[in-house]
Design a protein around this motif. Structure first.
Motif, PDB file in Angstrom:
ATOM      1  N   ALA A  15       1.131  -1.431   0.801  1.00  0.00           N
ATOM      2  CA  ALA A  15      -0.046  -0.204  -0.462  1.00  0.00           C
ATOM      3  C   ALA A  15       0.836   1.041  -0.164  1.00  0.00           C
ATOM      4  O   ALA A  15       0.735   2.422  -1.027  1.00  0.00           O
ATOM      5  N   ALA A  16       2.140   1.164   0.795  1.00  0.00           N
ATOM      6  CA  ALA A  16       2.241   2.697   0.851  1.00  0.00           C
ATOM      7  C   ALA A  16       3.895   2.964  -0.534  1.00  0.00           C
ATOM      8  O   ALA A  16       3.997   3.759  -0.794  1.00  0.00           O
ATOM      9  N   CYS A  17       4.085   1.807  -1.064  1.00  0.00           N
ATOM     10  CA  CYS A  17       3.890   2.092  -3.069  1.00  0.00           C
ATOM     11  C   CYS A  17       3.413   2.407  -3.894  1.00  0.00           C
ATOM     12  O   CYS A  17       3.400   2.394  -5.013  1.00  0.00           O
ATOM     13  N   GLY A  18       1.813   2.603  -3.130  1.00  0.00           N
ATOM     14  CA  GLY A  18       0.274   2.947  -4.164  1.00  0.00           C
ATOM     15  C   GLY A  18       0.436   1.986  -5.063  1.00  0.00           C
ATOM     16  O   GLY A  18       0.521   1.678  -6.377  1.00  0.00           O
ATOM     17  N   LEU A  19       0.921   0.763  -5.195  1.00  0.00           N
ATOM     18  CA  LEU A  19       0.564  -0.437  -5.557  1.00  0.00           C
ATOM     19  C   LEU A  19      -0.646  -0.851  -5.481  1.00  0.00           C
ATOM     20  O   LEU A  19      -2.039  -0.388  -5.027  1.00  0.00           O
ATOM     21  N   ARG A  20      -0.762  -2.538  -5.744  1.00  0.00           N
ATOM     22  CA  ARG A  20      -2.612  -3.292  -5.338  1.00  0.00           C
ATOM     23  C   ARG A  20      -2.329  -3.275  -4.244  1.00  0.00           C
ATOM     24  O   ARG A  20      -2.300  -4.228  -3.969  1.00  0.00           O
ATOM     25  N   PRO A  21      -2.973  -3.051  -2.739  1.00  0.00           N
ATOM     26  CA  PRO A  21      -2.365  -3.078  -1.263  1.00  0.00           C
ATOM     27  C   PRO A  21      -4.690  -3.726  -1.120  1.00  0.00           C
ATOM     28  O   PRO A  21      -5.353  -3.298  -0.818  1.00  0.00           O
ATOM     29  N   ALA A  22      -4.408  -4.742  -1.159  1.00  0.00           N
ATOM     30  CA  ALA A  22      -5.184  -5.961  -1.075  1.00  0.00           C
ATOM     31  C   ALA A  22      -4.758  -7.000  -0.629  1.00  0.00           C
ATOM     32  O   ALA A  22      -3.450  -7.585  -1.017  1.00  0.00           O
ATOM     33  N   SER A  23      -6.018  -7.023   0.301  1.00  0.00           N
ATOM     34  CA  SER A  23      -5.151  -9.087   0.609  1.00  0.00           C
ATOM     35  C   SER A  23      -6.951 -10.086   1.142  1.00  0.00           C
ATOM     36  O   SER A  23      -7.753  -9.277   0.866  1.00  0.00           O
ATOM     37  N   SER A  24      -6.664 -11.167   1.251  1.00  0.00           N
ATOM     38  CA  SER A  24      -8.439 -11.745   1.152  1.00  0.00           C
ATOM     39  C   SER A  24      -8.003 -12.106   3.013  1.00  0.00           C
ATOM     40  O   SER A  24      -9.613 -12.328   3.525  1.00  0.00           O
ATOM     41  N   GLN A 296      -5.333   7.343   3.616  1.00  0.00           N
ATOM     42  CA  GLN A 296      -4.817   6.695   4.655  1.00  0.00           C
ATOM     43  C   GLN A 296      -4.466   5.288   4.271  1.00  0.00           C
ATOM     44  O   GLN A 296      -3.608   4.711   5.136  1.00  0.00           O
ATOM     45  N   VAL A 297      -4.305   5.379   2.946  1.00  0.00           N
ATOM     46  CA  VAL A 297      -3.656   3.860   2.340  1.00  0.00           C
ATOM     47  C   VAL A 297      -3.046   4.567   1.477  1.00  0.00           C
ATOM     48  O   VAL A 297      -1.875   4.000   2.029  1.00  0.00           O
ATOM     49  N   ASP A 298      -3.248   5.603   0.051  1.00  0.00           N
ATOM     50  CA  ASP A 298      -1.718   5.842  -0.366  1.00  0.00           C
ATOM     51  C   ASP A 298      -0.700   6.630   0.382  1.00  0.00           C
ATOM     52  O   ASP A 298       0.206   7.048  -0.460  1.00  0.00           O
ATOM     53  N   VAL A 299      -1.251   7.305   1.369  1.00  0.00           N
ATOM     54  CA  VAL A 299      -0.611   8.370   2.157  1.00  0.00           C
ATOM     55  C   VAL A 299      -0.051   8.082   3.210  1.00  0.00           C
ATOM     56  O   VAL A 299       1.386   8.078   3.424  1.00  0.00           O
ATOM     57  N   ASP A 300      -0.625   6.927   4.269  1.00  0.00           N
ATOM     58  CA  ASP A 300      -0.554   6.374   5.458  1.00  0.00           C
ATOM     59  C   ASP A 300       0.201   4.887   5.042  1.00  0.00           C
ATOM     60  O   ASP A 300       0.781   4.792   5.926  1.00  0.00           O
ATOM     61  N   GLY A 301      -0.277   4.740   4.249  1.00  0.00           N
ATOM     62  CA  GLY A 301       0.445   3.530   4.213  1.00  0.00           C
ATOM     63  C   GLY A 301      -0.581   1.906   4.477  1.00  0.00           C
ATOM     64  O   GLY A 301      -0.207   0.706   5.263  1.00  0.00           O
ATOM     65  N   VAL A 307      -8.739  -0.132   7.346  1.00  0.00           N
ATOM     66  CA  VAL A 307      -8.797   1.061   7.128  1.00  0.00           C
ATOM     67  C   VAL A 307     -10.826   1.376   6.710  1.00  0.00           C
ATOM     68  O   VAL A 307     -11.676   1.980   7.762  1.00  0.00           O
ATOM     69  N   ALA A 308     -11.028  -0.097   6.166  1.00  0.00           N
ATOM     70  CA  ALA A 308     -12.602   0.075   6.151  1.00  0.00           C
ATOM     71  C   ALA A 308     -13.270  -0.486   7.014  1.00  0.00           C
ATOM     72  O   ALA A 308     -14.383   0.149   7.880  1.00  0.00           O
ATOM     73  N   ARG A 309     -12.826  -1.180   7.555  1.00  0.00           N
ATOM     74  CA  ARG A 309     -12.593  -1.084   9.485  1.00  0.00           C
ATOM     75  C   ARG A 309     -13.038  -1.023  10.425  1.00  0.00           C
ATOM     76  O   ARG A 309     -14.532  -0.293  11.117  1.00  0.00           O
ATOM     77  N   ASP A 310     -13.016   0.057  10.426  1.00  0.00           N
ATOM     78  CA  ASP A 310     -11.924   1.276  11.751  1.00  0.00           C
ATOM     79  C   ASP A 310     -13.530   1.984  11.027  1.00  0.00           C
ATOM     80  O   ASP A 310     -13.635   2.635  11.525  1.00  0.00           O
TER      81      ASP A 310
END
Length: 319
Positions: A15-24, A296-301, A307-310
């Motif tokens: 996520a911090a690298c701005g790639l595809r930040p996802a997991s199952s 929160q994802v792209d800047v804070d990593g 992020v969705a849960r919070d």
């Protein structure tokens, strides 16, 4: 536990690298205002999304909300490309995803003329997509991920700019723009916007003052003063992080891209209670909220699912 920690660390690094930040990985959630729904107990719902940050966060919101309601959710988020994600829905490989009214109308349904009124645009795409493809659109969120003109706050204050038609307040020589390569020449992009606002490229906006750059450096180029303005996306997290100002599209030039939950008609008909789950969630999704979640994802990593849960917790939807 070590495996889980390792998974989150790897996902956060991506996520911090701005790639595809996802997991199952889906964290456990308890009921809040979203209560277990008996009719959804054990019902299999396959949730998909596209691969960019906003779609990942929205996809995880859907996964967690349906999980809290008692559904048996299959997380199929992070599909590369709009067409591929949409195809998984229409061919029956997935059941539900967040989609944008403008994308549905122009890209999927092949309509060349967007409708400038949000309610009419939603109604038009809802009715045509259901008739042609059996896809149900729930009422959209206020969130409108469209194009806009962004600039530094100091520039906006210096010239008294609040809307795009105010651009004429800037001296011609200082009307400099940064624009990404893809949207430069599009009818709904930069050159189209100039025409829509009665500005001539090469006269009202000097050709030498327009820089074509990649999306990755666009926002920093505006913030660092490499150009006075830029064509940006309204819900990008970097708007908040860099304190950019978004000018109002006072001539309603840019197509509307309000986000809405879409799902296969079979699921919607069998479980109308799903609409009630997402209605209060959609109502709270504004441009400002989405910018914060994206940042929160792209800047804070941070990790999209957390992020969705919070956010769902902060709004009382889950515990």
């Amino acid at each position: 536990m070590r495996a889980l920690v390792a998974l989150l660390l790897v996902t956060g690094a991506v996520a911090a690298c701005g790639l595809r930040p996802a997991s199952s990985f889906v964290p456990p959630v308890g009921p809040g205002s979203i209560r277990p729904v008996r009719a959804l107990d054990g019902v299999r719902v396959r949730v998909t999304s596209k691969e960019f940050t906003e779609q990942l966060v929205l996809g995880k919101i859907a996964v967690l909300a349906l999980t809290a309601a008692g559904a048996d959710v299959a997380d199929q988020t992070n599909v590369q490309g709009s067409v591929n994600a949409r195809a998984s829905l229409t061919r029956g490989d997935a059941d539900l995803m967040w989609e944008y009214t403008g994308t549905g109308w122009i890209t999927y349904l092949g309509q060349e003329t967007p409708i400038p009124d949000a309610r009419r645009q939603y109604a038009a795409v809802r009715d045509l997509d259901l008739r042609r493809n059996g896809i149900v659109w729930l009422p959209p969120a206020p969130l409108n991920n469209t194009y806009a003109i962004g600039l530094k706050r100091t520039t906006a204050e210096q010239y008294g700019l609040t809307k795009i038609s105010d651009l004429t307040k800037i001296p011609v020589a200082r009307r400099t723009f940064c624009v990404d390569h893809e949207t430069f020449g599009r009818d709904d992009g930069f050159l189209g916007m100039l025409r829509g606002y009665g500005l001539t490229y090469g006269a009202d906006v000097p050709r030498a003052g327009v820089r074509r750059v990649s999306v990755g450096i666009l926002y920093n180029a505006i913030a660092s003063g490499q150009c006075a303005m830029g064509l940006i996306s309204t819900t990008d997290g970097r708007i908040k992080a860099l304190d950019l100002v978004v000018l109002a599209d006072d001539r309603h030039f840019f197509p509307l891209y309000n986000v809405a939950v879409t799902m296969r008609r079979q699921l919607a008909d069998a479980h109308p209670e799903i609409a009630g789950i997402f209605a209060p969630i959609s109502a709270k999704l504004t441009d400002e909220v989405m910018r914060d979640l994206n940042a929160q994802v792209d800047v804070d990593g941070d990790v999209p699912v957390l992020v969705a849960r919070d956010w769902l917790r902060s709004q009382g939807f889950v515990t």
